[in-house]
Design a protein around this motif. Structure first.
Motif, short mmCIF file in Angstrom:
data_model
loop_
_atom_site.label_atom_id
_atom_site.label_comp_id
_atom_site.label_asym_id
_atom_site.label_seq_id
_atom_site.Cartn_x
_atom_site.Cartn_y
_atom_site.Cartn_z
N VAL A 11 -22.76 -65.46 -25.11
CA VAL A 11 -20.73 -65.58 -24.90
C VAL A 11 -20.33 -64.18 -24.73
N ARG A 12 -19.43 -64.83 -23.91
CA ARG A 12 -18.13 -63.09 -24.30
C ARG A 12 -16.88 -64.46 -23.87
N SER A 13 -16.09 -63.47 -25.11
CA SER A 13 -14.77 -64.47 -25.22
C SER A 13 -13.77 -63.22 -24.91
N ALA A 14 -13.30 -63.81 -23.88
CA ALA A 14 -12.08 -63.65 -22.95
C ALA A 14 -10.41 -63.33 -23.90
N PRO A 15 -10.03 -62.64 -23.57
CA PRO A 15 -8.84 -61.84 -24.78
C PRO A 15 -7.62 -63.37 -24.92
N TYR A 16 -7.18 -63.27 -26.48
CA TYR A 16 -6.32 -64.59 -26.30
C TYR A 16 -5.63 -64.96 -25.45
N ASN A 17 -5.01 -65.74 -24.59
CA ASN A 17 -4.21 -66.70 -23.81
C ASN A 17 -4.31 -66.48 -22.63
N GLN A 18 -5.33 -65.50 -21.57
CA GLN A 18 -5.94 -65.03 -20.93
C GLN A 18 -6.27 -66.38 -19.50
N VAL A 19 -6.00 -67.35 -19.90
CA VAL A 19 -6.87 -68.38 -19.05
C VAL A 19 -6.31 -67.81 -17.69
N PHE A 20 -5.20 -67.90 -18.04
CA PHE A 20 -5.09 -67.96 -15.95
C PHE A 20 -5.38 -65.94 -15.46
N GLN A 21 -5.42 -65.01 -16.16
CA GLN A 21 -5.63 -63.83 -15.68
C GLN A 21 -7.25 -63.94 -15.31
N GLU A 22 -8.09 -64.37 -16.40
CA GLU A 22 -9.35 -64.60 -15.89
C GLU A 22 -9.65 -64.88 -14.54
N LEU A 23 -8.94 -66.25 -14.61
CA LEU A 23 -9.07 -66.89 -12.93
C LEU A 23 -8.86 -66.71 -11.63
N LEU A 24 -7.27 -65.55 -12.28
CA LEU A 24 -7.02 -64.76 -11.17
C LEU A 24 -7.73 -63.25 -11.05
N ALA A 25 -7.62 -62.91 -11.76
CA ALA A 25 -8.20 -61.26 -11.67
C ALA A 25 -9.53 -61.26 -10.79
N PRO A 26 -9.34 -60.19 -9.32
CA PRO A 26 -11.01 -60.58 -9.59
C PRO A 26 -12.02 -59.51 -10.81
N GLY A 27 -11.72 -58.44 -11.14
CA GLY A 27 -12.05 -57.38 -12.10
C GLY A 27 -12.67 -58.66 -13.39
N SER A 28 -12.55 -59.82 -13.70
CA SER A 28 -11.84 -60.49 -15.10
C SER A 28 -13.60 -60.44 -15.44
N MET A 29 -13.74 -60.85 -16.60
CA MET A 29 -15.21 -61.37 -17.10
C MET A 29 -15.93 -62.95 -16.43
N LEU A 30 -14.98 -63.56 -15.68
CA LEU A 30 -15.17 -64.61 -15.75
C LEU A 30 -15.05 -64.07 -14.32
N GLY A 31 -15.06 -63.20 -13.39
CA GLY A 31 -15.26 -62.84 -12.08
C GLY A 31 -16.40 -61.76 -11.88
N ALA A 32 -16.79 -61.16 -12.91
CA ALA A 32 -18.11 -60.43 -12.91
C ALA A 32 -19.21 -61.16 -13.89
N ASN A 33 -18.75 -62.18 -14.11
CA ASN A 33 -20.27 -63.21 -14.51
C ASN A 33 -20.75 -63.67 -12.83
N THR A 34 -21.92 -63.18 -12.22
CA THR A 34 -22.66 -63.97 -11.36
C THR A 34 -24.28 -64.13 -11.89
N GLY A 35 -24.42 -64.15 -13.52
CA GLY A 35 -25.76 -64.53 -13.64
C GLY A 35 -25.93 -65.69 -14.84
N GLY A 36 -24.53 -66.84 -14.36
CA GLY A 36 -24.45 -67.86 -16.18
C GLY A 36 -24.00 -68.91 -15.28
N VAL A 37 -23.18 -69.51 -16.44
CA VAL A 37 -22.40 -70.22 -16.13
C VAL A 37 -21.04 -69.95 -16.90
#
Length: 158
Positions: A11-37
């Protein structure tokens, strides 16, 4: 908990209050995750700000903000899923207790509208606040932590 379920995931957590940034930035943790959920914990209330405080927010202005957040959240998830093959769970968390009933209803209605819109996006699983509650036993809210650090939920709940 993941180990107990036999899941070899971290489990990895994004920085506080960064939901939109995580969803929109291709280089975010969400964007880099290709092997999980990917999991996003969200509630409309947190994107609105402090309603009714010194900024003099009116009911009409609140309704406009809520609608804008609802649209932008759905659009951000849709945009994210267009470039990601990784499943995304969006857990809509309940609003804080003790809100003005009119404000609470606006947030609840927005949650329901977000849930319906996200359910139509391939690869997205939406969890309503009631579904999250069913999985998480114990007290949900910590008023002191919310007031001091904007962390509204107890450790047991999340």
């Amino acid at each position: 908990m993941l180990d107990a379920a036999g899941l070899a995931m971290g489990v990895r957590s994004a920085p506080y209050n960064q939901v939109f940034q995580e969803l929109l930035a291709p280089g975010s943790m969400l964007g880099a995750n290709t092997g999980g959920v990917n999991v996003v914990l969200a509630r409309v209330q947190d994107f609105i700000g402090e309603y009714g405080t010194a900024d003099g927010t009116t009911a009409a202005a609140l309704a406009e903000r809520v609608d804008r957040v609802r649209v932008e959240l759905v659009d951000a998830v849709r945009h994210f899923m267009q470039r990601s093959a990784t499943p995304l769970v969006v857990a809509m968390l309940p609003s804080s207790p003790g809100l003005d009933p009119v404000v609470s209803k606006q947030y609840d209605d927005a949650h329901a509208e977000v849930e319906v819109a996200l359910a139509s996006i391939s690869g997205v699983l939406v969890m309503a606040p009631q579904a999250v509650d069913a999985l998480c036993a114990g007290e949900r809210f910590d008023a002191d932590a919310d007031r001091l650090a904007h962390i509204p939920f107890t450790d047991e709940y999340i």
